[in-house]
Design a protein around this motif. Structure first.
Motif, PDB file in Angstrom:
ATOM      1  N   VAL A 286       0.836  -1.203   0.000  1.00 51.60           N
ATOM      2  CA  VAL A 286       0.000   0.000   0.000  1.00 51.60           C
ATOM      3  C   VAL A 286       0.867   1.248   0.000  1.00 51.60           C
ATOM      4  CG1 VAL A 286      -1.891   1.193   1.170  1.00 51.60           C
ATOM      5  CG2 VAL A 286      -1.750  -1.299   1.273  1.00 51.60           C
ATOM      6  N   THR A 287       2.037   1.176   0.606  1.00 53.78           N
ATOM      7  CA  THR A 287       2.950   2.312   0.639  1.00 53.78           C
ATOM      8  C   THR A 287       3.469   2.680  -0.748  1.00 53.78           C
ATOM      9  OG1 THR A 287       4.705   0.730   1.190  1.00 53.78           O
ATOM     10  CG2 THR A 287       3.713   1.952   3.009  1.00 53.78           C
ATOM     11  N   GLN A 288       3.292   1.811  -1.724  1.00 56.37           N
ATOM     12  CA  GLN A 288       3.732   2.073  -3.090  1.00 56.37           C
ATOM     13  C   GLN A 288       2.585   2.534  -3.990  1.00 56.37           C
ATOM     14  OE1 GLN A 288       5.306  -1.856  -3.946  1.00 56.37           O
ATOM     15  NE2 GLN A 288       7.375  -1.263  -3.359  1.00 56.37           N
ATOM     16  N   GLN A 289       1.390   2.754  -3.427  1.00 51.81           N
ATOM     17  CA  GLN A 289       0.221   3.110  -4.210  1.00 51.81           C
ATOM     18  C   GLN A 289      -0.347   4.460  -3.779  1.00 51.81           C
ATOM     19  OE1 GLN A 289      -2.561  -0.336  -5.087  1.00 51.81           O
ATOM     20  NE2 GLN A 289      -1.458  -1.215  -3.356  1.00 51.81           N
ATOM     21  N   THR A 290      -0.925   5.180  -4.741  1.00 43.29           N
ATOM     22  CA  THR A 290      -1.695   6.368  -4.409  1.00 43.29           C
ATOM     23  C   THR A 290      -3.065   5.922  -3.907  1.00 43.29           C
ATOM     24  OG1 THR A 290      -2.705   6.561  -6.605  1.00 43.29           O
ATOM     25  CG2 THR A 290      -0.538   7.597  -6.286  1.00 43.29           C
ATOM     26  N   PRO A 291      -3.808   6.804  -3.261  1.00 47.05           N
ATOM     27  CA  PRO A 291      -5.148   6.416  -2.827  1.00 47.05           C
ATOM     28  C   PRO A 291      -6.023   5.895  -3.965  1.00 47.05           C
ATOM     29  CG  PRO A 291      -4.492   8.405  -1.683  1.00 47.05           C
ATOM     30  CD  PRO A 291      -3.410   8.119  -2.697  1.00 47.05           C
ATOM     31  N   GLN A 292      -5.944   6.506  -5.145  1.00 48.72           N
ATOM     32  CA  GLN A 292      -6.770   6.034  -6.250  1.00 48.72           C
ATOM     33  C   GLN A 292      -6.293   4.678  -6.759  1.00 48.72           C
ATOM     34  OE1 GLN A 292      -9.730   7.211  -7.363  1.00 48.72           O
ATOM     35  NE2 GLN A 292      -9.683   5.236  -8.437  1.00 48.72           N
ATOM     36  N   GLU A 293      -4.980   4.473  -6.818  1.00 49.75           N
ATOM     37  CA  GLU A 293      -4.464   3.170  -7.231  1.00 49.75           C
ATOM     38  C   GLU A 293      -4.884   2.089  -6.241  1.00 49.75           C
ATOM     39  OE1 GLU A 293      -0.362   4.581  -9.546  1.00 49.75           O
ATOM     40  OE2 GLU A 293      -0.341   4.176  -7.382  1.00 49.75           O
TER      41      GLU A 293
ATOM     42  N   ASN B  13      -0.315   6.089   6.317  1.00 47.52           N
ATOM     43  CA  ASN B  13      -1.317   5.862   5.253  1.00 47.52           C
ATOM     44  C   ASN B  13      -2.607   5.264   5.802  1.00 47.52           C
ATOM     45  OD1 ASN B  13      -0.316   3.314   5.792  1.00 47.52           O
ATOM     46  ND2 ASN B  13       0.064   2.756   3.664  1.00 47.52           N
ATOM     47  N   LEU B  14      -3.048   5.768   6.938  1.00 50.17           N
ATOM     48  CA  LEU B  14      -4.300   5.291   7.519  1.00 50.17           C
ATOM     49  C   LEU B  14      -5.504   5.636   6.652  1.00 50.17           C
ATOM     50  CD1 LEU B  14      -3.691   6.024  11.314  1.00 50.17           C
ATOM     51  CD2 LEU B  14      -3.726   3.800  10.165  1.00 50.17           C
ATOM     52  N   TRP B  15      -5.317   6.514   5.660  1.00 51.12           N
ATOM     53  CA  TRP B  15      -6.382   6.769   4.688  1.00 51.12           C
ATOM     54  C   TRP B  15      -6.835   5.482   4.016  1.00 51.12           C
ATOM     55  CZ3 TRP B  15      -4.693   4.823   0.195  1.00 51.12           C
ATOM     56  CH2 TRP B  15      -3.327   4.852  -0.093  1.00 51.12           C
ATOM     57  N   ALA B  16      -5.954   4.484   3.974  1.00 47.48           N
ATOM     58  CA  ALA B  16      -6.297   3.224   3.306  1.00 47.48           C
ATOM     59  C   ALA B  16      -7.475   2.542   3.981  1.00 47.48           C
ATOM     60  CB  ALA B  16      -5.090   2.291   3.284  1.00 47.48           C
ATOM     61  N   LEU B  17      -7.619   2.713   5.294  1.00 46.45           N
ATOM     62  CA  LEU B  17      -8.748   2.101   5.995  1.00 46.45           C
ATOM     63  C   LEU B  17     -10.068   2.722   5.536  1.00 46.45           C
ATOM     64  CD1 LEU B  17      -7.268   1.818   9.613  1.00 46.45           C
ATOM     65  CD2 LEU B  17      -7.261   0.100   7.773  1.00 46.45           C
ATOM     66  N   ASP B  18     -10.063   4.024   5.276  1.00 43.93           N
ATOM     67  CA  ASP B  18     -11.268   4.675   4.746  1.00 43.93           C
ATOM     68  C   ASP B  18     -11.600   4.146   3.355  1.00 43.93           C
ATOM     69  OD1 ASP B  18     -11.660   6.343   6.989  1.00 43.93           O
ATOM     70  OD2 ASP B  18     -10.207   7.790   6.210  1.00 43.93           O
ATOM     71  N   VAL B  19     -10.578   3.939   2.545  1.00 45.24           N
ATOM     72  CA  VAL B  19     -10.804   3.402   1.196  1.00 45.24           C
ATOM     73  C   VAL B  19     -11.410   2.009   1.278  1.00 45.24           C
ATOM     74  CG1 VAL B  19      -9.684   2.656  -0.945  1.00 45.24           C
ATOM     75  CG2 VAL B  19      -8.989   4.806   0.142  1.00 45.24           C
TER      76      VAL B  19
END
Length: 287
Positions: free
Chosen positions: A88-95, A129-135
């Motif tokens: 996940v650290t290698q991806q943008t939120p959209q990716e 990158n806790l935004w990933a949990l929202d995604v």
């Protein structure tokens, strides 16, 4: 006390340790070993009457659909591990959104069962990158098992809660990898390379402490390639990566069998969620 048994379904050449030695462009021409290894795992689980959760790469499911269907047919929970083991650290939120939605949709279409859980490759969700949990919540996942509350040179969020917690404003549950508190720090006792590194007696003691002293369910994870000591050994691996990946592979299955016999095991959804919570998921899916 019921604990959660989990398997990260990926092949040996797809792990982060192999990134510098095995290019993604060669994956399609590299012989797969995962089907044989998963078949062996299913045999072991059936022998011990254990149901587990299989966090599965979409890339693997696309190439081994019958294997994935056999996991579901055997009564195990199917969950997502992302499409092709990209951290996940290698991806943008959209990716990341595209990745987790693609994987969830493919696994559900393939098997006809709802995919509620997700585990990030290499536990690559942390403080930055806790935004990933929202995604994940936006994408229809009910829970994640993607945070390791430890210090590690590649990942980890040592200040994270050690046990199940609610995230994304109540829309998602995170179940971190199981750790035990020793000498002022969290030590992984939930699987992976640590299970192969430490003597089995330590793992048995630590999980016993989690169950008996802390009154919590533990979470254990391993990979199909970990019961495959005869797997290829690509050239060009750094010494640290080689040590971590191949350490004690020949002892893994024996230790795993002991673990299956010494504790009670179940699926993630049955271990960490009530029947009422699971029923609400089903009602939501039907709606």
């Amino acid at each position: 006390m019921l604990n959660a048994m989990t398997v990260d379904v990926e092949d040996y050449f797809q792990v982060s340790a192999m990134e510098g030695a095995v290019s993604r462009s060669s994956w399609d021409t590299t012989p797969l070993r995962v089907e044989h290894n998963v078949a062996r795992i299913l045999e072991l689980f059936a022998k011990h009457d254990i149901k587990a959760t299989f966090f599965t790469l979409g890339w693997i499911a696309e190439r081994c659909p019958d294997m994935v269907r056999s996991i579901v047919a055997s009564g195990h929970e199917l969950a997502s591990h992302g499409w092709e083991h990209q951290r996940v650290t290698q991806q943008t939120p959209q990716e990341f959104r595209t990745d987790v939605q693609r994987t969830k949709g493919f696994l559900e279409d393939l098997t006809g069962v709802a995919v509620n859980g997700y585990r990030a490759p290499s536990y690559s969700i942390g403080a930055k990158n806790l935004w990933a949990l929202d995604v994940l919540a936006d994408s229809g996942y009910r829970y994640s098992s993607s945070i390791a509350p430890i210090h590690h040179d590649l990942y980890g969020m040592p200040d994270a809660p050690r046990f199940r917690f609610v995230a994304s404003e109540g829309r998602l549950v995170e179940v971190p990898i199981t750790t035990i508190r020793l000498a002022g720090r969290n030590i992984n006792c939930g699987g992976g390379g640590w299970f192969r590194l430490f003597p089995y007696a330590f793992s048995r003691w630590a999980l016993g402490q989690i169950n008996e002293r802390e009154r919590q369910s533990g979470l254990f994870y391993f990979h199909p390639w970990e019961i495959d000591p005869d797997q290829p050994r690509p050239d060009g691996l750094p010494l640290k990566s080689r040590f971590r990946h191949y350490l004690n592979l020949g002892r893994m299955e024996t230790r795993l069998i002991a673990l299956l016999e010494d504790f009670r095991w179940g699926r993630m959804d049955e271990t960490f969620f009530s029947a009422q919570e699971r029923e609400s998921w089903a009602i939501s899916e039907a709606a």
